[in-house]
Scaffold this motif. Structure first.
Motif, PDB file in Angstrom:
ATOM      1  N   TYR A  38      10.684  59.370  20.683  1.00  0.00           N
ATOM      2  CA  TYR A  38       9.654  60.127  21.401  1.00  0.00           C
ATOM      3  C   TYR A  38       8.259  59.905  20.827  1.00  0.00           C
ATOM      4  N   ASP A  39       8.136  59.913  19.502  1.00  0.00           N
ATOM      5  CA  ASP A  39       6.818  59.814  18.884  1.00  0.00           C
ATOM      6  C   ASP A  39       6.111  58.510  19.232  1.00  0.00           C
ATOM      7  N   ASP A 211      -8.866  54.489  22.890  1.00  0.00           N
ATOM      8  CA  ASP A 211      -8.711  55.477  21.814  1.00  0.00           C
ATOM      9  C   ASP A 211      -9.181  54.956  20.455  1.00  0.00           C
ATOM     10  N   GLU A 212      -9.801  53.792  20.436  1.00  0.00           N
ATOM     11  CA  GLU A 212     -10.184  53.161  19.169  1.00  0.00           C
ATOM     12  C   GLU A 212     -11.019  54.104  18.302  1.00  0.00           C
ATOM     13  N   ILE A 213     -10.695  54.105  16.995  1.00  0.00           N
ATOM     14  CA  ILE A 213     -11.459  54.862  15.994  1.00  0.00           C
ATOM     15  C   ILE A 213     -11.854  53.891  14.898  1.00  0.00           C
ATOM     16  N   GLU A 228      -8.551  61.882   6.841  1.00  0.00           N
ATOM     17  CA  GLU A 228      -8.562  63.016   7.749  1.00  0.00           C
ATOM     18  C   GLU A 228      -8.552  62.549   9.207  1.00  0.00           C
ATOM     19  N   ALA A 229      -9.346  61.516   9.511  1.00  0.00           N
ATOM     20  CA  ALA A 229      -9.361  60.982  10.878  1.00  0.00           C
ATOM     21  C   ALA A 229      -7.992  60.451  11.257  1.00  0.00           C
ATOM     22  N   ARG A 234      -3.008  60.910  14.395  1.00  0.00           N
ATOM     23  CA  ARG A 234      -1.541  60.905  14.479  1.00  0.00           C
ATOM     24  C   ARG A 234      -1.031  62.194  15.134  1.00  0.00           C
ATOM     25  N   ALA A 235      -1.621  63.320  14.773  1.00  0.00           N
ATOM     26  CA  ALA A 235      -1.201  64.590  15.358  1.00  0.00           C
ATOM     27  C   ALA A 235      -1.485  64.622  16.863  1.00  0.00           C
ATOM     28  N   ARG A 236      -2.590  64.018  17.268  1.00  0.00           N
ATOM     29  CA  ARG A 236      -2.982  64.046  18.673  1.00  0.00           C
ATOM     30  C   ARG A 236      -2.134  63.115  19.531  1.00  0.00           C
ATOM     31  N   HIS A 237      -1.865  61.914  19.023  1.00  0.00           N
ATOM     32  CA  HIS A 237      -1.169  60.893  19.817  1.00  0.00           C
ATOM     33  C   HIS A 237       0.332  60.823  19.532  1.00  0.00           C
TER      34      HIS A 237
END
Length: 252
Positions: A38-39, A211-213, A228-229, A234-237
């Motif tokens: 799922y992840d 979604d590039e950071i 932190e970013a 990871r939590a968002r996607h």
């Protein structure tokens, strides 16, 4: 005879797919994908989108199988990887055997098949068993290393200087002695405290996509912000693909 294509698809942007890869995709009867759960469902979805966008010449089937579980903190890392490759080889062999005698199947590889990816080694393992006959061909793709440099608008190397490409597991032990530029891949939990804070870092996640950071600067100044970013992304996607380049302070 059955034919297998190992196709590099870039780092998540469908426009990374080369014209050579598009031509190859339009000759396939089956696309093979390992479902990582799922992840990482987005990794399967992106492969589907690439197929739907580019395969126009013929019908094809999309064949999924669950990726074998892997020990992420083994006492014996080489042995654990070998066992994982053997389990994957069993799946690959079954997928390939499911092709008709004159059919073509494709594995779509994130980035480029030659760089920190196990697909070619596993296909070689299947071939060595000699239980299913096939030929295979490799189509190169844009790697995260290339995408990182392009997004940051930097050359990978300094003039006449080498580039060292390694993994997070090895960087945890420190940078290679005398290294000028080090590109780090597969770092599941970047830690920078043991590294020279005067190194310059260029970091990127979801390279080449919407979604590039990107983050860059002196490691001592931006290291915590990168961690932190990364945690937030990871939590968002639910998943993250990132890499980074470390460069020694400018030489006099």
């Amino acid at each position: 005879m059955r034919q297998i294509l190992v196709i590099g698809i870039g780092t998540g942007n469908p426009e990374h797919v080369t014209m050579q890869a598009v031509a190859a995709l339009n000759g396939v009867d089956a696309v093979f994908v390992l479902d990582k759960g799922y992840d990482k469902a987005a990794l399967v979805r992106i492969r589907r989108q690439i197929c739907e966008r580019y395969i126009t010449a013929r019908p094809y089937r999309f064949v999924e199988a669950p990726d074998p579980e892997r020990d992420r903190a083994p006492a014996d890392y080489p042995a654990a990887v070998d066992a994982w490759h053997e389990a994957r080889a069993d799946l690959y062999e079954a997928m390939i055997a499911g092709l008709g005698e004159d059919e073509c199947g494709a594995f779509l590889v994130w980035g480029d098949p030659s760089l920190y990816d196990s697909t070619l080694r596993i296909i070689d393992r299947v071939a060595a068993r000699e239980r299913v006959a096939f030929t295979h061909r490799v189509i190169p793709g844009i790697s995260s290393v290339q995408a990182l440099a392009a997004s940051h608008r930097i050359p990978l190397n300094r003039i006449g200087a080498p580039v060292h490409i390694t993994t997070g597991r090895l960087v945890a032990e420190g940078l290679p002695a005398g290294a000028d530029t080090v590109v780090v891949m597969l770092d599941g939990d970047p830690r920078f405290d043991h590294l020279d804070p005067d190194l310059t870092i260029h970091w990127g996640a979801y390279l080449g996509t919407a979604d590039e950071i990107l983050r860059a600067g002196r490691l001592g100044d931006v290291g915590d912000a990168i961690r932190e970013a990364r945690r937030e992304a990871r939590a968002r996607h639910g998943w993250i693909m990132d890499t980074y380049l470390l460069r020694s302070p400018t030489r006099s």
